[in-house]
Design an enzyme around this catalytic site. Structure first.
Site, PDB file in Angstrom:
ATOM      1  N   LYS A 231      75.422  79.227   2.900  1.00  0.00           N
ATOM      2  CA  LYS A 231      76.787  79.080   2.418  1.00  0.00           C
ATOM      3  C   LYS A 231      76.681  78.446   0.710  1.00  0.00           C
ATOM      4  O   LYS A 231      77.541  79.032   0.158  1.00  0.00           O
ATOM      5  CB  LYS A 231      77.550  77.998   2.938  1.00  0.00           C
ATOM      6  CG  LYS A 231      77.512  78.169   4.479  1.00  0.00           C
ATOM      7  CD  LYS A 231      78.525  77.139   5.068  1.00  0.00           C
ATOM      8  CE  LYS A 231      78.164  75.645   5.200  1.00  0.00           C
ATOM      9  NZ  LYS A 231      76.984  75.533   6.009  1.00  0.00           N
TER      10      LYS A 231
ATOM     11  N   ARG B 207      84.389  69.846   8.296  1.00  0.00           N
ATOM     12  CA  ARG B 207      83.271  69.872   9.065  1.00  0.00           C
ATOM     13  C   ARG B 207      83.798  69.444  10.720  1.00  0.00           C
ATOM     14  O   ARG B 207      83.019  69.233  11.740  1.00  0.00           O
ATOM     15  CB  ARG B 207      82.290  68.913   8.750  1.00  0.00           C
ATOM     16  CG  ARG B 207      81.028  69.716   8.308  1.00  0.00           C
ATOM     17  CD  ARG B 207      79.907  68.671   7.769  1.00  0.00           C
ATOM     18  NE  ARG B 207      78.708  68.866   7.810  1.00  0.00           N
ATOM     19  CZ  ARG B 207      78.178  69.487   6.620  1.00  0.00           C
ATOM     20  NH1 ARG B 207      78.762  69.626   5.686  1.00  0.00           N
ATOM     21  NH2 ARG B 207      76.615  69.849   6.619  1.00  0.00           N
TER      22      ARG B 207
ATOM     23  N   ARG C 191      63.692  75.693   3.058  1.00  0.00           N
ATOM     24  CA  ARG C 191      64.562  75.459   2.158  1.00  0.00           C
ATOM     25  C   ARG C 191      64.021  74.501   1.076  1.00  0.00           C
ATOM     26  O   ARG C 191      63.336  73.463   1.256  1.00  0.00           O
ATOM     27  CB  ARG C 191      65.789  74.801   2.536  1.00  0.00           C
ATOM     28  CG  ARG C 191      66.851  74.716   1.293  1.00  0.00           C
ATOM     29  CD  ARG C 191      68.304  74.586   1.860  1.00  0.00           C
ATOM     30  NE  ARG C 191      68.806  73.345   2.724  1.00  0.00           N
ATOM     31  CZ  ARG C 191      69.912  73.204   3.119  1.00  0.00           C
ATOM     32  NH1 ARG C 191      70.833  74.071   2.974  1.00  0.00           N
ATOM     33  NH2 ARG C 191      70.199  72.176   3.895  1.00  0.00           N
TER      34      ARG C 191
ATOM     35  N   ARG D  57      64.584  68.464   0.879  1.00  0.00           N
ATOM     36  CA  ARG D  57      65.591  67.261   0.956  1.00  0.00           C
ATOM     37  C   ARG D  57      64.942  66.602   2.386  1.00  0.00           C
ATOM     38  O   ARG D  57      64.294  67.226   3.401  1.00  0.00           O
ATOM     39  CB  ARG D  57      66.882  67.798   1.577  1.00  0.00           C
ATOM     40  CG  ARG D  57      67.919  68.142   0.513  1.00  0.00           C
ATOM     41  CD  ARG D  57      68.802  69.127   0.852  1.00  0.00           C
ATOM     42  NE  ARG D  57      69.731  68.654   1.903  1.00  0.00           N
ATOM     43  CZ  ARG D  57      70.708  69.124   2.469  1.00  0.00           C
ATOM     44  NH1 ARG D  57      71.415  70.150   1.577  1.00  0.00           N
ATOM     45  NH2 ARG D  57      71.348  68.769   3.489  1.00  0.00           N
TER      46      ARG D  57
ATOM     47  N   ARG E 271      70.743  67.510  13.247  1.00  0.00           N
ATOM     48  CA  ARG E 271      71.855  67.712  12.391  1.00  0.00           C
ATOM     49  C   ARG E 271      72.604  69.340  13.135  1.00  0.00           C
ATOM     50  O   ARG E 271      73.752  69.383  13.083  1.00  0.00           O
ATOM     51  CB  ARG E 271      71.462  68.639  10.996  1.00  0.00           C
ATOM     52  CG  ARG E 271      71.267  67.301  10.084  1.00  0.00           C
ATOM     53  CD  ARG E 271      70.629  68.004   8.791  1.00  0.00           C
ATOM     54  NE  ARG E 271      71.363  68.610   7.899  1.00  0.00           N
ATOM     55  CZ  ARG E 271      70.759  69.538   7.003  1.00  0.00           C
ATOM     56  NH1 ARG E 271      69.439  69.751   7.094  1.00  0.00           N
ATOM     57  NH2 ARG E 271      71.458  70.316   6.297  1.00  0.00           N
TER      58      ARG E 271
HETATM   59  P1  AMP Z   1      75.052  69.375   3.514  1.00  0.00           P
HETATM   60  O1  AMP Z   1      74.460  69.275   2.279  1.00  0.00           O
HETATM   61  O2  AMP Z   1      76.292  69.914   3.599  1.00  0.00           O
HETATM   62  O3  AMP Z   1      74.072  69.810   4.472  1.00  0.00           O
HETATM   63  O4  AMP Z   1      75.523  67.948   3.903  1.00  0.00           O
HETATM   64  C1  AMP Z   1      74.225  67.102   3.899  1.00  0.00           C
HETATM   65  C2  AMP Z   1      74.677  65.759   4.877  1.00  0.00           C
HETATM   66  O5  AMP Z   1      75.882  65.255   4.034  1.00  0.00           O
HETATM   67  C3  AMP Z   1      75.355  66.173   6.250  1.00  0.00           C
HETATM   68  O6  AMP Z   1      74.241  66.269   7.088  1.00  0.00           O
HETATM   69  C4  AMP Z   1      76.260  65.002   6.559  1.00  0.00           C
HETATM   70  O7  AMP Z   1      75.639  63.599   6.660  1.00  0.00           O
HETATM   71  C5  AMP Z   1      77.113  64.568   5.158  1.00  0.00           C
HETATM   72  N1  AMP Z   1      78.155  65.710   5.155  1.00  0.00           N
HETATM   73  C6  AMP Z   1      78.492  66.484   4.312  1.00  0.00           C
HETATM   74  N2  AMP Z   1      79.589  67.065   4.053  1.00  0.00           N
HETATM   75  C7  AMP Z   1      80.208  66.438   5.419  1.00  0.00           C
HETATM   76  C8  AMP Z   1      81.391  66.372   5.731  1.00  0.00           C
HETATM   77  N3  AMP Z   1      82.387  67.448   5.279  1.00  0.00           N
HETATM   78  N4  AMP Z   1      81.750  65.394   6.767  1.00  0.00           N
HETATM   79  C9  AMP Z   1      81.002  64.488   6.926  1.00  0.00           C
HETATM   80  N5  AMP Z   1      79.807  64.508   6.645  1.00  0.00           N
HETATM   81  C10 AMP Z   1      79.350  65.408   5.707  1.00  0.00           C
END
Ligand code: AMP
Length: 218
Positions: free
Chosen positions: A13, A92, A131, A164, A175
């Site tokens: 994405k 989410r 990644r 990460r 996750r």
């Molecule tokens: P991402 O970079 O999108 O994989 O997000 C990394 C982490 O940030 C996720 O595993 C969540 O802990 C937190 N996070 C990101 N977006 C959201 C969201 N919309 N709602 C809640 N937690 C989020």
């Protein structure tokens, strides 16, 4: 134009969000990127979010929704700067989906496209573990599917690439559990909308890019 990108972590994405943003003059809003920046800067929000991000759970809705509202309003007041938003990683869960609709409504706007990146789970695990992310500009690579020209170095800005913490095996499974429990149900919600589109996220990066570009009329 308001675009929402849906799908599990690691389905590409973020990469496509950057392509689309550049092509159509949109602003990418990624809560994950914002949270990582807040954590790096040690802000109050960053400190509150840290334990959830590190354990692979979701940050509580009140914090996320407020953070997004502030971000949208700040940028929404400057329409000349861009033609709209792409949300990467938001909403989410269902309550975030409803909150987004309300926020957009208050700006006299609504979602034009929700694009679901579909991928089998075993592929997702491979994608996440390979990644790598740029420390400086946040662009993502994959050691096998989308490698940088020079190992460990960002082709866009020259920054150092890193893995990460939450892309390590023990957190990846958490996750995915969070995704299946909280986020997957909203795919059903969006699939009933006439602006919904599903793409095969396991396809070639350029082909996905071309498909999306065509659907968006570019
Ligand atoms: P991402 O970079 O999108 O994989 O997000 C990394 C982490 O940030 C996720 O595993 C969540 O802990 C937190 N996070 C990101 N977006 C959201 C969201 N919309 N709602 C809640 N937690 C989020």
């Amino acid at each position: 134009m308001i675009i929402v990108l849906l799908g599990a972590p690691g389905t590409g994405k973020g990469t496509q969000a950057n392509f689309i943003a550049e092509r159509f003059g949109l602003e990418v809003i990624s809560p994950g990127d914002i949270l990582r920046q807040e954590m790096k800067n040690g802000t109050t929000l960053g400190k509150k979010a840290e334990k959830f991000v590190k354990s692979g759970g979701l940050v509580p809705d009140d914090l996320i929704i407020e953070m997004m509202r502030e971000r949208i309003e700040r940028s929404g007041n400057l329409p000349a700067r861009h033609n709209g938003f792409i949300f990467d990683g938001f909403p989410r869960n269902l309550s975030q989906a409803k909150a987004l609709e309300k926020m957009l409504e208050s700006l006299g706007s609504s979602i034009d496209r929700a694009i679901y990146f579909h991928m089998p789970e075993e592929r997702i695990i491979k994608r996440l573990s390979g990644r790598r992310v740029c420390t400086d500009c946040g662009v993502t690579y994959h050691i096998a599917y989308n490698p940088p020209e020079e190992e460990g170095v960002c082709g866009k800005c020259g920054g150092t690439l890193y893995q990460r913490d939450d892309d390590k095996p023990e957190i990846i499974s958490q996750r995915l559990e969070t995704y299946n429990r909280d986020t997957a149900p909203i795919i059903d919600y969006y699939s009933k909308k006439d602006y919904y589109l599903q793409v095969d996220a396991d396809d070639d990066i350029d082909r996905i890019k071309d498909n999306i570009t065509r659907v968006l009329g570019g």
